[in-house]
Each structure stands twice: as structure tokens, then as C-alpha cells.
Design a protein around this motif. Structure first.
Motif, PDB file in Angstrom:
ATOM      1  N   ALA A 253    -105.815  -5.144  38.816  1.00 13.22           N
ATOM      2  CA  ALA A 253    -106.167  -4.800  40.194  1.00 13.22           C
ATOM      3  C   ALA A 253    -106.247  -3.285  40.324  1.00 13.22           C
ATOM      4  O   ALA A 253    -105.647  -2.549  39.536  1.00 13.22           O
ATOM      5  N   ALA A 254    -106.996  -2.854  41.327  1.00 10.02           N
ATOM      6  CA  ALA A 254    -107.082  -1.442  41.693  1.00 10.02           C
ATOM      7  C   ALA A 254    -107.265  -1.404  43.199  1.00 10.02           C
ATOM      8  O   ALA A 254    -108.101  -2.154  43.735  1.00 10.02           O
ATOM      9  N   ALA A 255    -106.477  -0.575  43.896  1.00  8.86           N
ATOM     10  CA  ALA A 255    -106.523  -0.593  45.354  1.00  8.86           C
ATOM     11  C   ALA A 255    -106.007   0.716  45.935  1.00  8.86           C
ATOM     12  O   ALA A 255    -105.266   1.449  45.280  1.00  8.86           O
ATOM     13  N   TRP A 256    -106.410   0.973  47.181  1.00  9.46           N
ATOM     14  CA  TRP A 256    -105.854   2.073  47.955  1.00  9.46           C
ATOM     15  C   TRP A 256    -104.562   1.594  48.600  1.00  9.46           C
ATOM     16  O   TRP A 256    -104.507   0.488  49.128  1.00  9.46           O
ATOM     17  N   TRP A 257    -103.538   2.425  48.539  1.00 12.16           N
ATOM     18  CA  TRP A 257    -102.245   2.111  49.163  1.00 12.16           C
ATOM     19  C   TRP A 257    -101.897   3.216  50.145  1.00 12.16           C
ATOM     20  O   TRP A 257    -102.006   4.411  49.810  1.00 12.16           O
ATOM     21  N   PRO A 258    -101.442   2.845  51.352  1.00 11.16           N
ATOM     22  CA  PRO A 258    -100.970   3.874  52.293  1.00 11.16           C
ATOM     23  C   PRO A 258     -99.761   4.604  51.699  1.00 11.16           C
ATOM     24  O   PRO A 258     -98.885   3.975  51.102  1.00 11.16           O
TER      25      PRO A 258
END
Length: 159
Positions: free
Chosen positions: A121-126
């Protein structure tokens, strides 16, 4: 994780003996978010990281790793830290130790996805709601996000 061809060639000569390698950790920031990838080998979330190819400029390696691992185009803004990682042994018996160059990077374009098989997975995290991170990645992320002034480094022998 794919092992670069130059390391496979070295391993043919040195076997499992300790190998000193240069690597990059790329902390990609977009507004109040940071890019993280979930590693296939450990299942941990982390910043993008990888080995610098022979003759490759470190900042170019950081940008390349971001594109290869997460499908993101990013601009390298600053070298924020230089660290020696602890020696490690891989499951096959290979031993290595890394000089880690940590870069703060700025998102330019693209949406994250696991682009090369090294991550699930690859994602933006706050920044205020990050998942659990390995200690070294949490430290490097904090350093990159709050970066001001010269790069940070450790000294074991005073001075």
C-alpha cells in the motif's frame, strides 16, 4: 524487496560478509500530510527508502525511489539528516549496514499506489494521525517535517 544487481554481483565475491551501503530515506510532504508505504517484507508503514545506485546522486536516488515505490513525482527540498543504521542480517545470512541520507521532499504530482511490488500500500497520512512506525522512520519523519537549518547528524566521539 528487489536487490539491486550491483549488490548481487558483490555478494558473488564476498558471500554473506558485512557490506557497507549508502541509502536514502525520502519523507514526502503535501500540506499537512505525509506519504507512507506499507512494506511487503515487514508489513510496517514507513517512509520511502532505498539503496543509492553506484554513481547516482543521492537526491536523484530519493526522487527515483519515490516514483518507483509509490508512483509519486516529488521534488527533493533538503538534506535533513545523515545517520548510520545499526548492522543487520537478512534471512538469507547477508549482513549489511547503511549510511542513511534523509531528505525532505515536496509532492509535485500523482496519487500514491504500490508501484513496484516492494509495498502492499501507499497512502497520504495526516501528520496528526500517523500509524505506528518503526523507531528510525518515526525519528526521520519528525526531523523532516520540522526541518529548519542545517542537516542533523550524530557524533559518538564528542566534538
Amino acid at each position: 524487496m528487489a536487490t539491486p544487481d550491483f549488490i548481487l554481483g558483490l555478494r558473488e565475491s564476498i558471500g554473506h560478509a558485512p557490506l557497507w551501503l549508502s541509502g536514502v530515506t525520502a519523507v514526502v510532504v503535501r500540506d499537512a500530510e505525509v506519504l507512507l508505504v506499507r512494506r511487503v517484507d515487514t508489513g510496517h508503514w514507513s517512509s520511502v527508502a532505498g539503496v543509492i545506485d553506484p554513481g547516482e546522486e543521492p537526491a536523484d536516488a530519493a526522487a527515483r525511489e519515490i516514483l518507483e515505490e509509490a508512483g509519486i513525482v516529488a521534488e527533493v527540498e533538503a538534506l535533513v539528516g545523515v545517520f548510520t543504521r545499526e548492522p543487520l542480517s537478512y534471512a538469507n545470512g547477508d549482513q549489511a549496514q547503511y549510511l542513511d541520507l534523509v531528505f525532505r521532499c515536496r509532492w509535485v504530482s500523482g496519487e500514491p499506489h504500490p508501484a513496484d511490488g516492494e509495498n502492499t500500500a501507499a497512502a497520504w497520512w495526516p501528520l496528526d494521525a500517523l500509524p505506528a512506525l518503526p523507531d528510525t522512520h518515526a525519528e526521520r519523519l519528525r526531523l523532516a517535517v520540522s526541518h529548519q537549518g542545517p542537516a542533523a547528524f550524530r557524533r559518538r566521539n564528542g566534538g
